[in-house]
Design an enzyme around this catalytic site. Structure first.
Site, PDB file in Angstrom:
ATOM      1  N   TYR A 160     -21.777  -2.270   7.975  1.00  0.00           N
ATOM      2  CA  TYR A 160     -22.146  -0.787   8.766  1.00  0.00           C
ATOM      3  C   TYR A 160     -22.438   0.023   7.537  1.00  0.00           C
ATOM      4  CZ  TYR A 160     -18.374  -0.707   4.242  1.00  0.00           C
ATOM      5  OH  TYR A 160     -17.491  -0.585   2.910  1.00  0.00           O
ATOM      6  N   LYS A 219     -21.826  16.979  18.694  1.00  0.00           N
ATOM      7  CA  LYS A 219     -22.710  18.739  18.680  1.00  0.00           C
ATOM      8  C   LYS A 219     -21.542  19.598  18.013  1.00  0.00           C
ATOM      9  CE  LYS A 219     -26.830  20.651  20.393  1.00  0.00           C
ATOM     10  NZ  LYS A 219     -27.960  20.819  21.849  1.00  0.00           N
ATOM     11  N   GLU A 254     -34.353  24.451  20.982  1.00  0.00           N
ATOM     12  CA  GLU A 254     -34.349  23.594  20.840  1.00  0.00           C
ATOM     13  C   GLU A 254     -34.694  22.259  20.126  1.00  0.00           C
ATOM     14  OE1 GLU A 254     -29.682  22.775  22.245  1.00  0.00           O
ATOM     15  OE2 GLU A 254     -30.790  22.751  23.789  1.00  0.00           O
TER      16      GLU A 254
END
Length: 118
Positions: A54, A99, A22
């Protein structure tokens, strides 16, 4: 005050995870953010200078997560919350960091934190 500014489904590609493989690839993280913000001034003025930008917040989220390269979602969420509160003067926020695909039988896994006083 119950006003807020929302960012939902912001996708950031970064290195994330604890396994060796990873640390060698980028993966998607998805950010949902609810930030307390008094929207009366921009609502009256119709001027972006009075608003919580934003687009700028979204850009900073991506930059932060790409630089941080967190092992744990918990760490990414904590650092991100601290940065956003400090740099954008957000008194309270709820941040969800997901995730997708981390667990094959789940759409995504993640953490949700609230920081500050509403």
């Amino acid at each position: 005050m119950a006003d807020s500014v929302l960012i939902e489904g912001l996708v950031v590609e970064t290195v994330v995870g604890v396994y060796d493989w990873e640390r060698e690839v980028t993966q998607e993280l998805v950010v949902d953010l609810d930030m307390a913000w008094d929207n009366r001034a921009p609502g009256a003025s119709d001027d972006v200078a009075d608003a919580l930008d934003y687009a700028l917040v979204s850009e900073r989220i991506g930059q932060c997560l790409k630089e941080l390269r967190p092992k744990l979602l918990e760490h990414g969420a904590e650092v991100l919350a601290e940065v956003l509160q400090r740099e954008f003067a957000v008194g309270w926020l709820r941040l969800t960091l997901r995730k997708p695909g981390a667990v094959p039988t789940a759409r995504s896994v993640g953490v949700c934190i609230e920081r500050g006083v509403r």
